[in-house]
Design an enzyme around this catalytic site. Structure first.
Site, PDB file in Angstrom:
ATOM      1  N   LYS A  22       0.757  -1.175  -0.154  1.00 38.18           N
ATOM      2  CA  LYS A  22      -0.076   0.035   0.100  1.00 38.18           C
ATOM      3  C   LYS A  22       0.724   1.464   0.092  1.00 38.18           C
ATOM      4  O   LYS A  22       0.644   2.190  -0.741  1.00 38.18           O
ATOM      5  CB  LYS A  22      -0.833  -0.043   1.092  1.00 38.18           C
ATOM      6  CG  LYS A  22      -1.365   1.295   1.588  1.00 38.18           C
ATOM      7  CD  LYS A  22      -2.490   1.096   2.712  1.00 38.18           C
ATOM      8  CE  LYS A  22      -1.930   1.576   4.157  1.00 38.18           C
ATOM      9  NZ  LYS A  22      -1.527   3.000   4.380  1.00 38.18           N
ATOM     10  N   ASN A  23       1.872   1.272   0.829  1.00 39.59           N
ATOM     11  CA  ASN A  23       2.525   2.534   1.144  1.00 39.59           C
ATOM     12  C   ASN A  23       3.698   2.571   0.033  1.00 39.59           C
ATOM     13  O   ASN A  23       4.509   3.806   0.101  1.00 39.59           O
ATOM     14  CB  ASN A  23       3.374   2.478   2.287  1.00 39.59           C
ATOM     15  CG  ASN A  23       2.236   2.669   3.753  1.00 39.59           C
ATOM     16  OD1 ASN A  23       0.866   2.893   3.222  1.00 39.59           O
ATOM     17  ND2 ASN A  23       2.598   2.289   4.727  1.00 39.59           N
ATOM     18  N   CYS A 116      -5.282  11.789  13.017  1.00 41.42           N
ATOM     19  CA  CYS A 116      -5.936  10.626  12.868  1.00 41.42           C
ATOM     20  C   CYS A 116      -5.711   9.909  14.351  1.00 41.42           C
ATOM     21  O   CYS A 116      -4.958  10.270  15.295  1.00 41.42           O
ATOM     22  CB  CYS A 116      -5.551   9.554  11.690  1.00 41.42           C
ATOM     23  SG  CYS A 116      -3.414   9.057  12.079  1.00 41.42           S
ATOM     24  N   ARG A 121      -0.910  14.483  12.742  1.00 38.35           N
ATOM     25  CA  ARG A 121       0.003  14.199  11.439  1.00 38.35           C
ATOM     26  C   ARG A 121       0.395  15.575  10.943  1.00 38.35           C
ATOM     27  O   ARG A 121      -0.092  15.680   9.890  1.00 38.35           O
ATOM     28  CB  ARG A 121      -0.832  13.260  10.583  1.00 38.35           C
ATOM     29  CG  ARG A 121      -1.491  12.033  11.230  1.00 38.35           C
ATOM     30  CD  ARG A 121      -0.356  11.109  11.666  1.00 38.35           C
ATOM     31  NE  ARG A 121       0.374  10.231  10.524  1.00 38.35           N
ATOM     32  CZ  ARG A 121       0.007   9.133  10.184  1.00 38.35           C
ATOM     33  NH1 ARG A 121      -1.337   8.761  10.265  1.00 38.35           N
ATOM     34  NH2 ARG A 121       0.810   8.814   8.987  1.00 38.35           N
ATOM     35  N   ASP A 304       4.741   0.324  11.957  1.00 38.29           N
ATOM     36  CA  ASP A 304       3.559  -0.201  11.717  1.00 38.29           C
ATOM     37  C   ASP A 304       3.285  -1.638  12.018  1.00 38.29           C
ATOM     38  O   ASP A 304       2.295  -2.390  11.894  1.00 38.29           O
ATOM     39  CB  ASP A 304       3.599  -0.084  10.089  1.00 38.29           C
ATOM     40  CG  ASP A 304       3.305   1.058   9.875  1.00 38.29           C
ATOM     41  OD1 ASP A 304       3.434   1.554   8.333  1.00 38.29           O
ATOM     42  OD2 ASP A 304       2.941   2.163  10.538  1.00 38.29           O
ATOM     43  N   ARG A 396      -8.738  -0.691   4.930  1.00 43.84           N
ATOM     44  CA  ARG A 396      -7.673   0.346   4.240  1.00 43.84           C
ATOM     45  C   ARG A 396      -6.332  -0.394   4.054  1.00 43.84           C
ATOM     46  O   ARG A 396      -5.670   0.134   2.894  1.00 43.84           O
ATOM     47  CB  ARG A 396      -7.465   1.445   5.348  1.00 43.84           C
ATOM     48  CG  ARG A 396      -8.770   2.465   5.523  1.00 43.84           C
ATOM     49  CD  ARG A 396      -8.207   3.571   6.420  1.00 43.84           C
ATOM     50  NE  ARG A 396      -7.007   4.087   5.860  1.00 43.84           N
ATOM     51  CZ  ARG A 396      -5.953   4.210   6.706  1.00 43.84           C
ATOM     52  NH1 ARG A 396      -6.111   4.264   8.020  1.00 43.84           N
ATOM     53  NH2 ARG A 396      -4.807   4.746   6.376  1.00 43.84           N
TER      54      ARG A 396
HETATM   55  C1  EPZ Z   1       4.206   6.809   6.556  1.00 44.88           C
HETATM   56  O1  EPZ Z   1       3.528   8.073   6.972  1.00 44.88           O
HETATM   57  C2  EPZ Z   1       3.314   5.501   6.329  1.00 44.88           C
HETATM   58  N1  EPZ Z   1       2.294   6.141   5.427  1.00 44.88           N
HETATM   59  C3  EPZ Z   1       2.878   5.114   7.646  1.00 44.88           C
HETATM   60  O2  EPZ Z   1       2.034   4.122   7.695  1.00 44.88           O
HETATM   61  C4  EPZ Z   1       3.851   4.959   8.770  1.00 44.88           C
HETATM   62  O3  EPZ Z   1       3.635   4.723  10.078  1.00 44.88           O
HETATM   63  C5  EPZ Z   1       4.818   6.061   8.839  1.00 44.88           C
HETATM   64  O4  EPZ Z   1       5.492   6.414   7.252  1.00 44.88           O
HETATM   65  C6  EPZ Z   1       6.237   5.785   9.301  1.00 44.88           C
HETATM   66  O5  EPZ Z   1       7.054   4.659   8.798  1.00 44.88           O
HETATM   67  C7  EPZ Z   1       2.316   6.049   4.238  1.00 44.88           C
HETATM   68  O6  EPZ Z   1       3.362   5.656   3.755  1.00 44.88           O
HETATM   69  C8  EPZ Z   1       1.226   6.258   3.550  1.00 44.88           C
HETATM   70  P1  EPZ Z   1       6.336  10.240   8.679  1.00 44.88           P
HETATM   71  P2  EPZ Z   1       3.985   9.353   7.056  1.00 44.88           P
HETATM   72  O7  EPZ Z   1       6.346  11.361   7.892  1.00 44.88           O
HETATM   73  O8  EPZ Z   1       4.696   9.736   6.154  1.00 44.88           O
HETATM   74  C9  EPZ Z   1       6.563  13.359  12.094  1.00 44.88           C
HETATM   75  C10 EPZ Z   1       0.334   2.480   7.901  1.00 44.88           C
HETATM   76  O9  EPZ Z   1      -0.020   2.028   8.834  1.00 44.88           O
HETATM   77  N2  EPZ Z   1       6.322  14.175  10.908  1.00 44.88           N
HETATM   78  O10 EPZ Z   1       7.549   9.128   8.207  1.00 44.88           O
HETATM   79  O11 EPZ Z   1       2.828  10.283   7.298  1.00 44.88           O
HETATM   80  C11 EPZ Z   1       5.325  12.450  12.391  1.00 44.88           C
HETATM   81  O12 EPZ Z   1       4.500  13.141  13.198  1.00 44.88           O
HETATM   82  C12 EPZ Z   1       0.557   4.168   8.044  1.00 44.88           C
HETATM   83  O13 EPZ Z   1       0.340   2.236   6.883  1.00 44.88           O
HETATM   84  C13 EPZ Z   1       6.470  15.926  11.379  1.00 44.88           C
HETATM   85  O14 EPZ Z   1       6.767  15.938  12.463  1.00 44.88           O
HETATM   86  O15 EPZ Z   1       5.005   9.108   8.476  1.00 44.88           O
HETATM   87  C14 EPZ Z   1       6.136  11.234  12.878  1.00 44.88           C
HETATM   88  O16 EPZ Z   1       6.371  11.684  14.236  1.00 44.88           O
HETATM   89  C15 EPZ Z   1       0.232   4.695   9.304  1.00 44.88           C
HETATM   90  N3  EPZ Z   1       6.246  16.663  10.283  1.00 44.88           N
HETATM   91  C16 EPZ Z   1       7.365  11.058  12.123  1.00 44.88           C
HETATM   92  O17 EPZ Z   1       7.875  12.481  11.537  1.00 44.88           O
HETATM   93  C17 EPZ Z   1       6.106  16.285   9.015  1.00 44.88           C
HETATM   94  O18 EPZ Z   1       6.208  16.947   8.292  1.00 44.88           O
HETATM   95  C18 EPZ Z   1       7.468  10.120  10.978  1.00 44.88           C
HETATM   96  O19 EPZ Z   1       6.482  10.477  10.206  1.00 44.88           O
HETATM   97  C19 EPZ Z   1       6.086  14.997   8.718  1.00 44.88           C
HETATM   98  C20 EPZ Z   1       6.132  14.123   9.801  1.00 44.88           C
END
Ligand code: EPZ
Length: 417
Positions: A22-23, A116, A121, A304, A396
């Site tokens: 998916k990701n 969420c 997020r 995850d 999802r």
């Molecule tokens: C991706 O989300 C995945 N989703 C998530 O999978 C996964 O848990 C996550 O990466 C971490 O591996 C998809 O790829 C669609 P991040 P993403 O930006 O990109 C913080 C699932 O279950 N952050 O790597 O949103 C954030 O809050 C989903 O399939 C900021 O602070 O995650 C988190 O603490 C859930 N500012 C950390 O970074 C930003 O602008 C990592 O988030 C962006 C993120």
């Protein structure tokens, strides 16, 4: 709303196949907007999140056919750069259209995704990176507005490892003028597969698979055919299903090399797992040993799989601690697992799990995608019946999970809501 009814205590047997990731599919779908032409994406999982991204791209003007795990998309007709709230709020990964729209049109208007169940997020890292490339970025009335007709290469160091921000800025930089140096990038296999896809489209990116990427802007990209990588989180979920039910189970069509940290932790828990290049075989596990986990960016233990591994630890012979460092609030599954007679306490963003002899079935509620997977795993092991409501969460991210589990002997039924 549909629910699952599971009769636990049965061992599983046979082979369970893994769908496409998916990701990996979501950012690749968004990246198709960087070129005009007909793409053919294969091994695409049939998931609600994918259907949502298809819906958004159709709304923006793309022509898309989605059949038999294949997406044929023609992007020539894309004529809008606005992704509205009604869509983005349903799936936060839609923020991934920001970079491609900015690169294609020189402007983009994308609703802020909002939070969420696993926490707020934020997208500040996405916006700072776009601004570094020379875009004018503002947030007004819940929308991100980005304008920049001529993006220019820049040197960007992410304050925090972010999968989405790395993916978004890659898509903006590949058509920018000059060279972009990216540091502290996410190295998840899904990011690497996006880099690989962009290179196949004609992009110039060095450093694939590392946290330092060098992007040299090109003037034009072209459509390609491309297969999705297997979903490592689905593969890990099924491996844990084998462990928690004490089964001999083979997980096929996967990349074990994407799961080294999970394999390490499962072996510490007492599992014997044979690994082939595209499959894993777990032997029956009779005594689960307690194992501590700290979630971290790839290649460390993936957030995850945190909930799913916690389900296993509820039956360990001892106490384990699970620390969540990516999404500190990602513990909605704790209360639901305790309804199944687990014994889990919280100390800030660390879960302390005292293993119990036996889980017992109950009515529980899915709260988010991976928490619902954890409840399915616990239900497979629990004595008696477990009903899981609100399983739209699981739809999802898992392609017909109950069908796959039934094929290896699980007693799980979907009740139409
Ligand atoms: C991706 O989300 C995945 N989703 C998530 O999978 C996964 O848990 C996550 O990466 C971490 O591996 C998809 O790829 C669609 P991040 P993403 O930006 O990109 C913080 C699932 O279950 N952050 O790597 O949103 C954030 O809050 C989903 O399939 C900021 O602070 O995650 C988190 O603490 C859930 N500012 C950390 O970074 C930003 O602008 C990592 O988030 C962006 C993120």
């Amino acid at each position: 709303m549909d629910s699952f009814v599971i009769k636990g205590g049965k061992t599983l047997k046979g082979q369970i196949s893994v769908s496409g990731a998916k990701n990996a599919t979501l950012p690749i779908l968004a990246a198709t907007m960087l070129a005009d032409g007909a793409f053919r994406l294969t091994n695409v999982p049939y998931l609600n999140d994918i259907k949502m991204m298809v819906f958004i791209l159709r709304y923006l003007g793309a022509k898309i056919d989605f059949y038999d795990n294949t997406i044929e998309i023609d992007t020539a007709g894309i004529n809008s750069w606005e992704a509205p709230y009604e869509m983005v709020s349903k799936m936060r990964a839609s923020i991934n259209v920001l970079g491609p729209l900015l690169a294609r049109f020189g402007e983009a208007k994308v609703s802020l995704p909002g939070g969420c169940a696993i926490g707020p997020r934020p997208v500040d890292l996405h916006l700072k990176a776009m601004a570094a490339l020379g875009a004018t970025v503002s947030v007004e009335h819940g929308y991100v507005l980005a304008r920049g007709k001529h993006l220019k290469g820049a040197e960007i160091t992410f304050e925090k490892v972010s999968v989405g921000a790395t993916e978004n800025v890659l898509c903006a930089a590949v058509l920018a003028k000059g060279t972009t140096l990216l540091h502290n990038c996410a190295k998840e296999p899904e990011v690497t597969s996006l880099v690989d896809f962009l290179i196949a489209m004609g992009a110039d990116i060095q450093g694939c698979g590392t946290s330092d990427l060098v992007v040299t802007g090109v003037t034009k990209l072209h459509a390609v055919d491309y297969p999705m990588i297997p979903d490592r989180i689905e593969a890990g979920t099924f491996l844990i299903a084998g462990a928690i039910t004490g089964s001999a189970l083979t997980v096929t069509d996967c990349h074990p090399s994407h799961l080294t940290s999970l394999l390490e932790h499962l072996r510490q828990a007492g599992c014997t797992i044979d690994v082939e290049p595209d499959s894993m075989h777990i032997h029956p596990l009779h005594r689960i040993l307690p194992v501590d986990v700290i979630t971290r960016p790839y290649p460390e233990f993936p957030t995850d799989l945190q909930a799913q591994f916690m389900a296993l630890m509820t039956l360990a012979q001892g106490t384990s601690r699970i620390e969540e460092t990516i999404f500190p609030d990602r513990f909605m599954h704790v209360a639901e697992l305790n309804r199944l007679d687990a014994s889990i306490g919280m100390d800030k963003h660390i879960a302390i799990i005292d293993g119990v002899q036996q889980l017992s079935g109950a009515q529980v509620m899915a709260t988010d995608l991976r928490a619902s997977a954890a409840l399915v795993l616990a239900g497979l092991a629990a004595r008696g019946g477990t009903t899981i409501s609100r399983i739209y969460h699981i739809d999802r991210g898992y392609d017909r999970i109950e069908r796959k589990l039934q094929l290896v002997g699980a007693d799980i039924r979907r009740i139409k809501g």
